[in-house]
Design a protein around this motif. Sequence first.
Motif, PDB file in Angstrom:
ATOM      1  N   GLY A 212       3.789  -2.279 -11.612  1.00 52.37           N
ATOM      2  CA  GLY A 212       3.948  -3.713 -11.904  1.00 52.37           C
ATOM      3  C   GLY A 212       5.159  -4.305 -11.212  1.00 52.37           C
ATOM      4  O   GLY A 212       5.109  -5.417 -10.681  1.00 52.37           O
ATOM      5  N   ALA A 213       6.258  -3.549 -11.197  1.00 53.07           N
ATOM      6  CA  ALA A 213       7.460  -4.025 -10.497  1.00 53.07           C
ATOM      7  C   ALA A 213       7.215  -4.138  -9.000  1.00 53.07           C
ATOM      8  O   ALA A 213       7.669  -5.091  -8.350  1.00 53.07           O
ATOM      9  N   LEU A 214       6.456  -3.192  -8.456  1.00 55.61           N
ATOM     10  CA  LEU A 214       6.132  -3.240  -7.027  1.00 55.61           C
ATOM     11  C   LEU A 214       5.268  -4.459  -6.706  1.00 55.61           C
ATOM     12  O   LEU A 214       5.516  -5.143  -5.708  1.00 55.61           O
ATOM     13  N   VAL A 215       4.287  -4.733  -7.542  1.00 53.43           N
ATOM     14  CA  VAL A 215       3.431  -5.906  -7.324  1.00 53.43           C
ATOM     15  C   VAL A 215       4.261  -7.190  -7.373  1.00 53.43           C
ATOM     16  O   VAL A 215       4.164  -8.044  -6.494  1.00 53.43           O
TER      17      VAL A 215
ATOM     18  N   VAL B 259       3.378   5.326 -18.533  1.00 50.65           N
ATOM     19  CA  VAL B 259       4.296   4.195 -18.683  1.00 50.65           C
ATOM     20  C   VAL B 259       5.118   4.006 -17.412  1.00 50.65           C
ATOM     21  O   VAL B 259       5.298   2.874 -16.931  1.00 50.65           O
ATOM     22  N   ALA B 260       5.597   5.119 -16.843  1.00 52.26           N
ATOM     23  CA  ALA B 260       6.372   5.035 -15.601  1.00 52.26           C
ATOM     24  C   ALA B 260       5.510   4.494 -14.465  1.00 52.26           C
ATOM     25  O   ALA B 260       5.961   3.644 -13.689  1.00 52.26           O
ATOM     26  N   GLY B 261       4.274   4.981 -14.364  1.00 50.61           N
ATOM     27  CA  GLY B 261       3.385   4.521 -13.300  1.00 50.61           C
ATOM     28  C   GLY B 261       3.039   3.046 -13.416  1.00 50.61           C
ATOM     29  O   GLY B 261       3.090   2.308 -12.439  1.00 50.61           O
TER      30      GLY B 261
ATOM     31  N   ALA C 231       0.831  -1.211   0.000  1.00 46.40           N
ATOM     32  CA  ALA C 231       0.000   0.000   0.000  1.00 46.40           C
ATOM     33  C   ALA C 231       0.865   1.261   0.000  1.00 46.40           C
ATOM     34  O   ALA C 231       0.592   2.216  -0.743  1.00 46.40           O
ATOM     35  N   GLY C 232       1.921   1.276   0.796  1.00 42.14           N
ATOM     36  CA  GLY C 232       2.819   2.429   0.813  1.00 42.14           C
ATOM     37  C   GLY C 232       3.543   2.607  -0.507  1.00 42.14           C
ATOM     38  O   GLY C 232       3.743   3.737  -0.975  1.00 42.14           O
ATOM     39  N   GLY C 233       3.921   1.508  -1.125  1.00 41.60           N
ATOM     40  CA  GLY C 233       4.594   1.573  -2.421  1.00 41.60           C
ATOM     41  C   GLY C 233       3.682   2.106  -3.516  1.00 41.60           C
ATOM     42  O   GLY C 233       4.100   2.914  -4.350  1.00 41.60           O
ATOM     43  N   LEU C 234       2.427   1.654  -3.513  1.00 38.30           N
ATOM     44  CA  LEU C 234       1.472   2.166  -4.504  1.00 38.30           C
ATOM     45  C   LEU C 234       1.202   3.653  -4.298  1.00 38.30           C
ATOM     46  O   LEU C 234       1.076   4.406  -5.273  1.00 38.30           O
TER      47      LEU C 234
END
Length: 104
Positions: A60-63, A53-55, A28-31
């Motif tokens: 996706g990398a965070l997930v 694209v960055a978001g 949650a903090g990462g998102l």
Amino acid sequence: MAEYPINKGVGRQVEFKGLRAQYLFLFAGGLLAVFILVVVLYMGGVDQVACLVAGVGLGGALVALTFRLNRKYGAYGLMKLLAARRHPRRIVSRKSVARILNQH
């Protein structure tokens, strides 16, 4: 007299879509951080497509990272790993044996 069902979830860890314990808060903090970064980039004048694209890429990398850590370390394994780095490898006592034995 009213009857209330017993709450069977008391004392259990928080879980959402397979994410358990601290990984849920990390996710949650990462998102939230990714969202703020995208907003700052957009307000800074970066192209809208580049912001999206960055978001999507960072999200996706965070997930992927969060679910991989959850699968690899389990509910409390990441905290145990971080705590193990803080513990000393050995405890050194510079007192003589006689002085240690004479203490009451």
